[in-house]
Design an enzyme around this catalytic site. Structure first.
Site: not given
Ligand code: GRF
Length: 199
Positions: A90, A109
């Site tokens: 993150l 992703h």
């Protein structure tokens, strides 16, 4: 990449780590690639337990510790890391670190970039946005990491159809299955069959 030893990859992950574990298992016993280190910014991340279970070294580098270049450099050099794979990581990768691994940091992703990417677009946020947009397809994107979230050059995408009645949860499950199926193979292909850029 020309090397007389196995290519040593570090996986950076912040949470559950199911992709990290798939990568560890895929490359266990591989002739040319080794998962040498798991790095998490979160000491409580489940990925650290997975690393332990799989006998892979792991280390926590918190957001604050990333400010300490010398410390971070010594960790990656100490494990002789050649390239990096992000799997549910993150934090933004700092520019000085990108320069250490030019073209050698990949990310996955859970949507079809350039749509549904960028800051704040992670986990269920992505799948909720996809479902509420009314899109008829989603999928996975694997790309080279640059200094912005989800913006580096794409190297692979695979799409799936959004089915009538799909919820963010049902979509998330099918997208994760795609990630597990493709990420290890694309990592292998990218780092073995391609001449890696030096800048
Ligand atoms: C995956 O959907 C990945 O695309 C995204 O974060 C999720 C990580 O899942 N970047 P896991 O931690 O590998 O289970």
């Amino acid at each position: 990449m020309q090397t007389d030893r196995k290519l040593r990859l570090a996986i950076l992950a912040s949470g559950n780590g199911s992709n990290a574990e798939k990568l560890i298992r895929y490359f266990a016993g591989h002739a040319n690639i080794q998962i040498a280190l798991i790095v998490s910014n979160n000491p409580k991340a489940f990925v650290l337990q997975r690393a332990k279970k799989c006998f892979v070294d792991s280390v926590v580098i918190t957001r604050a510790q990333w400010e300490n270049k010398k410390l971070v450099k010594s960790i990656f050099a100490g494990h002789q890391i050649d390239a990096i794979v992000l799997a549910g990581y993150l934090l933004l990768i700092p520019g000085w670190f990108l320069k250490m691994y030019p073209g050698r940091i990949l990310n996955i992703h859970p949507a079809l970039l350039p749509d549904f990417g960028g800051k704040g677009m992670y986990g269920m946020h992505v799948h909720r946005a996809v479902i509420s947009s009314g899109a008829d397809k989603s999928g996975i994107s694997i790309h080279i990491v640059n200094e912005n979230y989800d913006e580096g050059s794409l190297i692979f995408q695979k799409s799936l159809n959004i089915l009538p009645g799909d919820t963010p949860e049902s979509l998330a499950k099918r997208v994760l299955e795609l990630e597990h199926r493709y990420y290890p193979r694309i990592v292998e292909h990218y780092f073995l069959d391609k001449t890696l850029p030096t800048e």
